[in-house]
Design a protein around this motif. Structure first.
Motif, PDB file in Angstrom:
ATOM      1  N   VAL A 130       3.638  11.128 -34.443  1.00 29.04           N
ATOM      2  CA  VAL A 130       4.855  11.723 -33.865  1.00 29.04           C
ATOM      3  C   VAL A 130       4.466  12.955 -33.043  1.00 29.04           C
ATOM      4  CG1 VAL A 130       6.401  10.886 -35.660  1.00 29.04           C
ATOM      5  CG2 VAL A 130       5.236  13.091 -35.960  1.00 29.04           C
ATOM      6  N   HIS A 131       5.414  13.376 -32.210  1.00 28.93           N
ATOM      7  CA  HIS A 131       5.184  14.506 -31.298  1.00 28.93           C
ATOM      8  C   HIS A 131       4.967  15.797 -32.089  1.00 28.93           C
ATOM      9  CE1 HIS A 131       5.998  17.442 -28.076  1.00 28.93           C
ATOM     10  NE2 HIS A 131       5.652  16.455 -27.255  1.00 28.93           N
ATOM     11  N   TYR A 132       4.186  16.720 -31.495  1.00 32.10           N
ATOM     12  CA  TYR A 132       3.907  18.002 -32.147  1.00 32.10           C
ATOM     13  C   TYR A 132       5.167  18.835 -32.381  1.00 32.10           C
ATOM     14  CZ  TYR A 132      -1.182  17.998 -32.405  1.00 32.10           C
ATOM     15  OH  TYR A 132      -2.477  17.738 -32.755  1.00 32.10           O
TER      16      TYR A 132
ATOM     17  N   ASP B 139      10.149  17.774 -36.371  1.00 30.88           N
ATOM     18  CA  ASP B 139      10.372  18.351 -37.701  1.00 30.88           C
ATOM     19  C   ASP B 139       9.747  17.396 -38.715  1.00 30.88           C
ATOM     20  OD1 ASP B 139      11.277  19.246 -40.142  1.00 30.88           O
ATOM     21  OD2 ASP B 139      13.374  19.471 -39.524  1.00 30.88           O
ATOM     22  N   LEU B 140       8.624  17.774 -39.297  1.00 33.71           N
ATOM     23  CA  LEU B 140       7.874  16.858 -40.150  1.00 33.71           C
ATOM     24  C   LEU B 140       8.621  16.505 -41.431  1.00 33.71           C
ATOM     25  CD1 LEU B 140       4.197  18.135 -39.780  1.00 33.71           C
ATOM     26  CD2 LEU B 140       5.461  16.459 -38.420  1.00 33.71           C
ATOM     27  N   GLU B 141       9.437  17.402 -41.946  1.00 32.40           N
ATOM     28  CA  GLU B 141      10.238  17.079 -43.138  1.00 32.40           C
ATOM     29  C   GLU B 141      11.238  15.966 -42.829  1.00 32.40           C
ATOM     30  OE1 GLU B 141       9.868  18.078 -46.152  1.00 32.40           O
ATOM     31  OE2 GLU B 141       8.222  19.477 -45.723  1.00 32.40           O
ATOM     32  N   LYS B 142      11.872  16.082 -41.661  1.00 32.00           N
ATOM     33  CA  LYS B 142      12.815  15.045 -41.232  1.00 32.00           C
ATOM     34  C   LYS B 142      12.081  13.734 -40.967  1.00 32.00           C
ATOM     35  CE  LYS B 142      16.215  13.912 -37.663  1.00 32.00           C
ATOM     36  NZ  LYS B 142      16.888  14.358 -36.422  1.00 32.00           N
ATOM     37  N   VAL B 143      10.921  13.818 -40.322  1.00 31.97           N
ATOM     38  CA  VAL B 143      10.125  12.616 -40.054  1.00 31.97           C
ATOM     39  C   VAL B 143       9.786  11.901 -41.351  1.00 31.97           C
ATOM     40  CG1 VAL B 143       7.878  11.789 -39.243  1.00 31.97           C
ATOM     41  CG2 VAL B 143       9.164  13.443 -37.878  1.00 31.97           C
ATOM     42  N   GLU B 144       9.373  12.665 -42.352  1.00 31.07           N
ATOM     43  CA  GLU B 144       9.010  12.058 -43.631  1.00 31.07           C
ATOM     44  C   GLU B 144      10.220  11.404 -44.292  1.00 31.07           C
ATOM     45  OE1 GLU B 144       6.849  13.284 -47.864  1.00 31.07           O
ATOM     46  OE2 GLU B 144       7.212  14.794 -46.302  1.00 31.07           O
ATOM     47  N   GLN B 145      11.365  12.075 -44.275  1.00 32.52           N
ATOM     48  CA  GLN B 145      12.561  11.532 -44.917  1.00 32.52           C
ATOM     49  C   GLN B 145      13.027  10.249 -44.225  1.00 32.52           C
ATOM     50  OE1 GLN B 145      15.871  14.236 -44.944  1.00 32.52           O
ATOM     51  NE2 GLN B 145      17.291  12.741 -45.843  1.00 32.52           N
TER      52      GLN B 145
ATOM     53  N   ALA C   2      11.890  -1.715 -37.254  1.00 35.34           N
ATOM     54  CA  ALA C   2      12.980  -0.904 -37.811  1.00 35.34           C
ATOM     55  C   ALA C   2      12.702   0.589 -37.624  1.00 35.34           C
ATOM     56  CB  ALA C   2      13.164  -1.239 -39.291  1.00 35.34           C
ATOM     57  N   LEU C   3      11.451   1.002 -37.778  1.00 33.00           N
ATOM     58  CA  LEU C   3      11.105   2.418 -37.628  1.00 33.00           C
ATOM     59  C   LEU C   3      11.263   2.873 -36.171  1.00 33.00           C
ATOM     60  CD1 LEU C   3      10.012   4.848 -39.268  1.00 33.00           C
ATOM     61  CD2 LEU C   3       7.719   4.201 -38.475  1.00 33.00           C
ATOM     62  N   HIS C   4      10.870   2.032 -35.255  1.00 40.59           N
ATOM     63  CA  HIS C   4      11.001   2.372 -33.829  1.00 40.59           C
ATOM     64  C   HIS C   4      12.472   2.583 -33.458  1.00 40.59           C
ATOM     65  CE1 HIS C   4      11.174   1.492 -29.443  1.00 40.59           C
ATOM     66  NE2 HIS C   4      10.041   2.176 -29.428  1.00 40.59           N
ATOM     67  N   GLN C   5      13.334   1.688 -33.953  1.00 42.61           N
ATOM     68  CA  GLN C   5      14.767   1.811 -33.666  1.00 42.61           C
ATOM     69  C   GLN C   5      15.360   3.062 -34.319  1.00 42.61           C
ATOM     70  OE1 GLN C   5      17.035  -1.616 -34.829  1.00 42.61           O
ATOM     71  NE2 GLN C   5      19.014  -0.672 -34.343  1.00 42.61           N
ATOM     72  N   ARG C   6      14.959   3.344 -35.551  1.00 37.87           N
ATOM     73  CA  ARG C   6      15.508   4.501 -36.271  1.00 37.87           C
ATOM     74  C   ARG C   6      15.027   5.811 -35.630  1.00 37.87           C
ATOM     75  NH1 ARG C   6      17.082   5.551 -41.626  1.00 37.87           N
ATOM     76  NH2 ARG C   6      18.029   7.634 -41.606  1.00 37.87           N
ATOM     77  N   TYR C   7      13.783   5.863 -35.206  1.00 40.27           N
ATOM     78  CA  TYR C   7      13.276   7.059 -34.533  1.00 40.27           C
ATOM     79  C   TYR C   7      14.055   7.340 -33.253  1.00 40.27           C
ATOM     80  CZ  TYR C   7       9.132   7.872 -37.457  1.00 40.27           C
ATOM     81  OH  TYR C   7       8.279   8.191 -38.488  1.00 40.27           O
ATOM     82  N   ALA C   8      14.383   6.262 -32.516  1.00 38.02           N
ATOM     83  CA  ALA C   8      15.158   6.432 -31.285  1.00 38.02           C
ATOM     84  C   ALA C   8      16.540   7.008 -31.592  1.00 38.02           C
ATOM     85  CB  ALA C   8      15.275   5.099 -30.555  1.00 38.02           C
ATOM     86  N   GLU C   9      17.140   6.541 -32.700  1.00 37.34           N
ATOM     87  CA  GLU C   9      18.462   7.043 -33.084  1.00 37.34           C
ATOM     88  C   GLU C   9      18.396   8.495 -33.544  1.00 37.34           C
ATOM     89  OE1 GLU C   9      19.657   4.379 -36.117  1.00 37.34           O
ATOM     90  OE2 GLU C   9      20.000   2.662 -34.754  1.00 37.34           O
ATOM     91  N   GLU C  10      17.316   8.887 -34.199  1.00 35.21           N
ATOM     92  CA  GLU C  10      17.187  10.237 -34.751  1.00 35.21           C
ATOM     93  C   GLU C  10      16.560  11.226 -33.760  1.00 35.21           C
ATOM     94  OE1 GLU C  10      18.316  11.225 -37.605  1.00 35.21           O
ATOM     95  OE2 GLU C  10      18.898   9.285 -38.468  1.00 35.21           O
ATOM     96  N   GLY C  11      16.154  10.727 -32.602  1.00 39.77           N
ATOM     97  CA  GLY C  11      15.531  11.601 -31.613  1.00 39.77           C
ATOM     98  C   GLY C  11      14.111  12.004 -31.947  1.00 39.77           C
ATOM     99  N   ILE C  12      13.443  11.232 -32.759  1.00 39.19           N
ATOM    100  CA  ILE C  12      12.038  11.494 -33.096  1.00 39.19           C
ATOM    101  C   ILE C  12      11.154  10.790 -32.062  1.00 39.19           C
ATOM    102  CG2 ILE C  12      10.239  11.172 -34.850  1.00 39.19           C
ATOM    103  CD1 ILE C  12      12.449  11.206 -36.964  1.00 39.19           C
ATOM    104  N   VAL C  13      10.243  11.536 -31.474  1.00 36.37           N
ATOM    105  CA  VAL C  13       9.449  11.032 -30.356  1.00 36.37           C
ATOM    106  C   VAL C  13       8.077  10.567 -30.841  1.00 36.37           C
ATOM    107  CG1 VAL C  13       8.405  11.593 -28.123  1.00 36.37           C
ATOM    108  CG2 VAL C  13      10.636  12.564 -28.757  1.00 36.37           C
ATOM    109  N   ILE C  14       7.715   9.343 -30.458  1.00 39.19           N
ATOM    110  CA  ILE C  14       6.340   8.852 -30.617  1.00 39.19           C
ATOM    111  C   ILE C  14       5.670   9.025 -29.257  1.00 39.19           C
ATOM    112  CG2 ILE C  14       4.882   6.871 -31.164  1.00 39.19           C
ATOM    113  CD1 ILE C  14       7.173   5.743 -32.806  1.00 39.19           C
TER     114      ILE C  14
END
Length: 275
Positions: A174-176, A179-185, A243-255
């Motif tokens: 994930v991008h630098y 929020d790593l806590e959110k990423v983990e959850q 599923a993770l790719h779709q959820r990251y897009a919804e949560e705004g988490i950048v790969i």
């Protein structure tokens, strides 16, 4: 006319001995087949057991037949020591494979039906452990025959031992600025959902996330999944990634994409502006 009873009696005895040998051979072979379906040990070694049974029956039957015909078997038994030594020297590779097969059956590093990976990297199911070689059915549906002596000395990965369940690590970055806590959850939520909903996932497995690397353009971590057996890992891992790719897009988490920076001043590069 008086000379006929002896040959007739000897012939009758020989026929009876031959019939008894055939009966014992079929009876003991049937017994081995019966217990092969009920015992893992017998199933793995039925080829070796059958070979030993047939050899013993033939040898004993031949000695009894010779004794019945009036031929002295004492010199034959006495000469077996020298003959056995000569045979052992001549059949050394064969005997090495035989005893290696016995060792494989006793130690049970592999069993019939196990999915294994050989030292060469080939993978397949164990079809048969014979007295000379082990047969492994490869993924392309072809068969590889390996001498038991070679197999007993090589490094083998048994994916079905001690159990078929298998852990599946999935690498993610994930991008630098994340929020790593959110990423983990979020990652754990997706992993638990996949393991519960997928037919080959272990729904009660305590999945976890481990962050381990500051990479060039991302912070990398590993997600650990659990599947019912080796082949299931491909489909469970695929479902999780989607599923993770779709959820990251919804949560705004950048790969992030891989990034390469060019230091022009350090390399003394000069760029001429186009007219």
């Amino acid at each position: 006319m008086a000379e006929h009873p002896l040959p007739i009696a000897a012939t009758a005895k020989a026929i009876c001995i031959f019939a008894l040998v055939l009966f014992l051979d079929h009876f003991l072979f049937g017994t081995v087949d019966y217990y092969s379906a009920r015992s893992v040990v017998v199933s793995n070694s039925h080829s070796i057991i059958k070979g030993l049974i047939r050899c013993a029956i033939v040898c004993v039957g031949l000695l009894v037949l010779l004794g019945t015909l009036g031929i002295s078997i004492t010199p034959i038994i006495a000469s077996l020591g020298i003959t056995s030594l000569a045979v052992a020297l001549a059949l050394q590779p064969t005997l090495e494979n035989f005893f290696s097969g016995v060792q494989l059956v006793i130690d049970k590093p592999i069993r019939v039906g196990d999915f294994i990976e050989l030292e060469s990297g080939d993978q397949g199911f164990v079809e048969k452990i014979g007295w000379r070689s082990t047969w492994v059915k490869m993924l392309p549906n072809n068969m590889i025959v390996i001498p038991n002596s070679q197999l007993s000395k090589s490094r083998i990965i048994n994916y079905f031992y001690p159990e078929k369940e298998l852990s599946v690590p999935v690498e993610v970055g994930v991008h630098y600025g994340s929020d790593l806590e959110k990423v983990e959850q979020v990652t754990l939520d997706v992993a638990r959902q996949i393991l519960k909903s997928h037919e080959w996932g272990i729904d009660d497995y305590e999945t976890f996330v481990v962050f381990h690397t500051f990479d060039q353009s991302s912070i990398n971590f590993t997600v650990m999944l659990r599947v019912k057996e080796y082949f299931n890992r491909f489909w469970v891992k695929s479902a999780f990634i989607k599923a993770l790719h779709q959820r990251y897009a919804e949560e705004g988490i950048v790969i992030p994409y891989p990034i390469r920076a060019i230091n022009t001043s350090q390399e003394s590069a000069q760029f001429k502006q186009a007219d």
